[in-house]
Design a protein around this motif. Structure first.
Motif, PDB file in Angstrom:
ATOM      1  N   VAL A 389      26.080  -5.607 -13.539  1.00 43.75           N
ATOM      2  CA  VAL A 389      24.934  -5.151 -12.746  1.00 43.75           C
ATOM      3  C   VAL A 389      23.799  -4.623 -13.617  1.00 43.75           C
ATOM      4  O   VAL A 389      22.627  -4.754 -13.251  1.00 43.75           O
ATOM      5  CB  VAL A 389      25.383  -4.069 -11.736  1.00 43.75           C
ATOM      6  CG1 VAL A 389      24.187  -3.335 -11.143  1.00 43.75           C
ATOM      7  CG2 VAL A 389      26.197  -4.699 -10.627  1.00 43.75           C
ATOM      8  N   ILE A 390      24.118  -4.053 -14.776  1.00 42.48           N
ATOM      9  CA  ILE A 390      23.080  -3.436 -15.612  1.00 42.48           C
ATOM     10  C   ILE A 390      21.939  -4.408 -15.923  1.00 42.48           C
ATOM     11  O   ILE A 390      20.762  -4.096 -15.664  1.00 42.48           O
ATOM     12  CB  ILE A 390      23.694  -2.870 -16.923  1.00 42.48           C
ATOM     13  CG1 ILE A 390      24.549  -1.638 -16.604  1.00 42.48           C
ATOM     14  CG2 ILE A 390      22.592  -2.487 -17.910  1.00 42.48           C
ATOM     15  CD1 ILE A 390      25.297  -1.082 -17.811  1.00 42.48           C
ATOM     16  N   PRO A 391      22.199  -5.610 -16.470  1.00 38.90           N
ATOM     17  CA  PRO A 391      21.074  -6.531 -16.723  1.00 38.90           C
ATOM     18  C   PRO A 391      20.384  -6.989 -15.440  1.00 38.90           C
ATOM     19  O   PRO A 391      19.164  -7.171 -15.428  1.00 38.90           O
ATOM     20  CB  PRO A 391      21.749  -7.720 -17.431  1.00 38.90           C
ATOM     21  CG  PRO A 391      23.065  -7.202 -17.918  1.00 38.90           C
ATOM     22  CD  PRO A 391      23.482  -6.176 -16.920  1.00 38.90           C
ATOM     23  N   ILE A 392      21.166  -7.185 -14.377  1.00 48.34           N
ATOM     24  CA  ILE A 392      20.579  -7.616 -13.102  1.00 48.34           C
ATOM     25  C   ILE A 392      19.610  -6.568 -12.583  1.00 48.34           C
ATOM     26  O   ILE A 392      18.521  -6.885 -12.083  1.00 48.34           O
ATOM     27  CB  ILE A 392      21.689  -7.889 -12.068  1.00 48.34           C
ATOM     28  CG1 ILE A 392      22.547  -9.084 -12.504  1.00 48.34           C
ATOM     29  CG2 ILE A 392      21.096  -8.156 -10.686  1.00 48.34           C
ATOM     30  CD1 ILE A 392      23.757  -9.313 -11.634  1.00 48.34           C
ATOM     31  N   PHE A 393      19.978  -5.296 -12.705  1.00 49.30           N
ATOM     32  CA  PHE A 393      19.120  -4.195 -12.245  1.00 49.30           C
ATOM     33  C   PHE A 393      17.790  -4.188 -12.987  1.00 49.30           C
ATOM     34  O   PHE A 393      16.714  -4.109 -12.372  1.00 49.30           O
ATOM     35  CB  PHE A 393      19.846  -2.865 -12.438  1.00 49.30           C
ATOM     36  CG  PHE A 393      18.994  -1.661 -12.143  1.00 49.30           C
ATOM     37  CD1 PHE A 393      18.783  -1.247 -10.828  1.00 49.30           C
ATOM     38  CD2 PHE A 393      18.398  -0.950 -13.175  1.00 49.30           C
ATOM     39  CE1 PHE A 393      17.989  -0.140 -10.556  1.00 49.30           C
ATOM     40  CE2 PHE A 393      17.607   0.161 -12.907  1.00 49.30           C
ATOM     41  CZ  PHE A 393      17.399   0.558 -11.591  1.00 49.30           C
ATOM     42  N   PHE A 394      17.859  -4.299 -14.309  1.00 45.96           N
ATOM     43  CA  PHE A 394      16.615  -4.253 -15.089  1.00 45.96           C
ATOM     44  C   PHE A 394      15.794  -5.528 -14.920  1.00 45.96           C
ATOM     45  O   PHE A 394      14.566  -5.489 -14.969  1.00 45.96           O
ATOM     46  CB  PHE A 394      16.930  -4.002 -16.568  1.00 45.96           C
ATOM     47  CG  PHE A 394      17.315  -2.578 -16.850  1.00 45.96           C
ATOM     48  CD1 PHE A 394      16.342  -1.609 -17.018  1.00 45.96           C
ATOM     49  CD2 PHE A 394      18.643  -2.202 -16.907  1.00 45.96           C
ATOM     50  CE1 PHE A 394      16.681  -0.281 -17.260  1.00 45.96           C
ATOM     51  CE2 PHE A 394      19.001  -0.886 -17.145  1.00 45.96           C
ATOM     52  CZ  PHE A 394      18.022   0.085 -17.322  1.00 45.96           C
ATOM     53  N   ASN A 395      16.474  -6.648 -14.711  1.00 42.25           N
ATOM     54  CA  ASN A 395      15.730  -7.884 -14.433  1.00 42.25           C
ATOM     55  C   ASN A 395      14.993  -7.795 -13.102  1.00 42.25           C
ATOM     56  O   ASN A 395      13.863  -8.270 -12.961  1.00 42.25           O
ATOM     57  CB  ASN A 395      16.685  -9.085 -14.415  1.00 42.25           C
ATOM     58  CG  ASN A 395      17.138  -9.489 -15.799  1.00 42.25           C
ATOM     59  OD1 ASN A 395      16.627  -8.989 -16.794  1.00 42.25           O
ATOM     60  ND2 ASN A 395      18.105 -10.377 -15.861  1.00 42.25           N
ATOM     61  N   GLY A 396      15.656  -7.169 -12.102  1.00 39.52           N
ATOM     62  CA  GLY A 396      15.050  -7.084 -10.778  1.00 39.52           C
ATOM     63  C   GLY A 396      13.954  -6.047 -10.683  1.00 39.52           C
ATOM     64  O   GLY A 396      12.883  -6.298 -10.122  1.00 39.52           O
ATOM     65  N   VAL A 397      14.197  -4.867 -11.250  1.00 40.51           N
ATOM     66  CA  VAL A 397      13.246  -3.757 -11.120  1.00 40.51           C
ATOM     67  C   VAL A 397      12.091  -3.884 -12.104  1.00 40.51           C
ATOM     68  O   VAL A 397      10.920  -3.685 -11.769  1.00 40.51           O
ATOM     69  CB  VAL A 397      13.971  -2.410 -11.307  1.00 40.51           C
ATOM     70  CG1 VAL A 397      12.970  -1.241 -11.270  1.00 40.51           C
ATOM     71  CG2 VAL A 397      15.029  -2.220 -10.223  1.00 40.51           C
TER      72      VAL A 397
END
Length: 438
Positions: A389-397
């Motif tokens: 989730v960590i990369p997904i979070f920063f990619n999304g936000v």
């Protein structure tokens, strides 16, 4: 780790193995730049740039950019990885394969041979599908059957050569060859990703903001890597006591040992399974030119795509992230159930006179192992979910669009740790002096 590598170069045999691995990796990187005859790379690159599917980005990452370059190694070792997973599942379902696996080294050789044939078959199927699709879309310089056949043969041969190189690295180099090939592919894309992060968050910013961005990015990467290292090394040790036996005038047995149960029992497989299942409909829709409409089907496809998760402007699509996390946990339990058999372990312990203190041998031991396994599998799956989730979070936000993510980090860390352990074990064998030198 660096001390281990430095000491390894002092041993001729290990040094030769490391150099052999290094030269094989150079060959792989050269092959990743050789174009496939008959493919218009510029047209293909334009098509790839217009794709929003994260599956294509991940596929390009694990192939080391070979897919984007449309090189002879475009399929890379993905057919072999798929073949290995299929064989693992079939070993549980087919008694003949399970019997082969129990036959020791000879049985494993037979399974490895079958895996190679399955790999070639999968590579051929993928190559045919890609070649025909490229021809229909106008990505080939010529739509003739000779050109299509040329692309099919090149893609299939490239995958077979990489499989051969991986096996030679395992035999004459260090570490697991297939895993090392996969890691070098992922690592080769990291400089481009760092360049992307620099362009987005550092370039053109005032010095204070630029330094702060660099510190935050470095801290996130460092924390993620450390967390993955801890997750990969964590294990629950189940104590085992063996009863004492009298054989003639000697007393044997009675020693204490333990069963190491890894917290992350499934490794990166649950994440790959979940990601593949989520991205499969998106990839098919992209190839068919669908999914860009306003209907319910297009919205579902957007919810399945990682590029739309954690987006503050469209939070509804983050439901796909929740489904993704549930799938990771489900596949972690599924994969563990087919690779770890508590009943078999309990029966083996019983036959050898072993028991877990406070637990009766046989079925009670199996139930106890099952209960412990359920706890640690959930902990491992939760850890995998956090890393994913960590990369997904920063990619999304923050729109930090990079090709590597949690899956890539888990693969890199896991392979590096296993390779270093293998080097250390080889050094231990060569440096061990024994009692003769006392």
């Amino acid at each position: 780790m660096f001390d281990t590598v430095r000491n390894a170069f002092k041993v001729k045999d290990i040094r030769n193995r490391i150099l052999f691995t290094f030269f094989m990796l150079i060959i792989i990187r050269i092959g990743s730049q050789l174009p496939i005859p008959g493919v218009d790379r510029n047209v293909f690159a334009d098509w790839f740039a217009n794709q929003s599917s994260d599956a294509f980005n991940f596929f390009d990452a694990v192939t080391g950019g070979s897919f984007l370059q449309m090189s002879v190694f475009a399929l890379n070792i993905t057919p072999y990885i798929t073949s290995s997973i299929i064989m693992q599942l079939l070993t549980i379902a087919i008694p003949k394969l399970e019997e082969m696996q129990r036959d020791g080294e000879e049985g494993r050789k037979k399974i490895a041979e079958i895996t190679r044939y399955v790999t070639i078959a999968l590579a051929l199927i993928e190559a045919i599908a890609m070649a025909i699709g490229f021809s229909r879309s106008g990505y080939l310089t010529d739509k003739g059957w000779l050109t299509i056949l040329q692309v099919i043969v090149t893609l299939t041969a490239g995958s077979a050569v990489l499989m051969w190189i991986g096996e030679r690295i395992t035999e004459k180099g260090v570490g697991n060859g297939i895993s090392i090939v996969l890691v070098i592919n992922i690592i080769s894309r990291i400089p481009n990703d760092f360049g992307t992060l620099y362009e987005q968050f550092v370039k053109g910013k005032i010095p204070a903001k630029a330094v702060l961005a660099v510190v935050i990015i470095a801290a996130i990467i460092l924390v993620t890597v450390v967390f993955v290292v801890v997750l990969q090394a964590a294990q629950r040790k189940i104590p085992v006591q063996y009863s004492k036996k009298i054989q003639g005038r000697k007393q044997v047995g009675g020693q204490s040992t333990h069963i190491p149960l890894k917290v992350n029992t499934g490794g990166v497989i649950p994440v790959i399974f979940a990601q593949s299942l989520m991205q499969f409909p998106v990839v098919i829709a992209s190839l068919l030119g669908k999914g860009n409409g306003t209907g319910i089907g297009s919205k579902i496809l957007k919810g399945l795509s990682q590029s739309n998760w954690c987006n503050p402007q469209e939070p509804i699509y983050s439901i796909g992230l929740a489904v993704y996390l549930v799938l990771i946990i489900a596949f972690a339990y599924f994969y563990t159930s087919i690779t770890f058999n508590p009943l078999e372990i309990a029966n083996n312990m019983k036959r050898q006179g072993g028991f877990i203190p406070g637990i009766r041998p046989g079925k009670p031991t199996s139930d106890y192992l099952n209960r412990i396994l359920n706890y640690i599998v959930f902990i491992g799956a939760a850890g995998l979910s956090i890393v994913a989730v960590i990369p997904i979070f920063f990619n999304g936000v923050f729109k930090a669009n990079v090709s590597f993510g949690g899956t890539s980090i888990i693969i890199i860390v896991g392979v590096v740790i296993e390779t270093i352990k293998q080097i250390e074990s080889q050094m231990l064998v060569r440096y061990y002096k024994g009692f003769l030198n006392d």
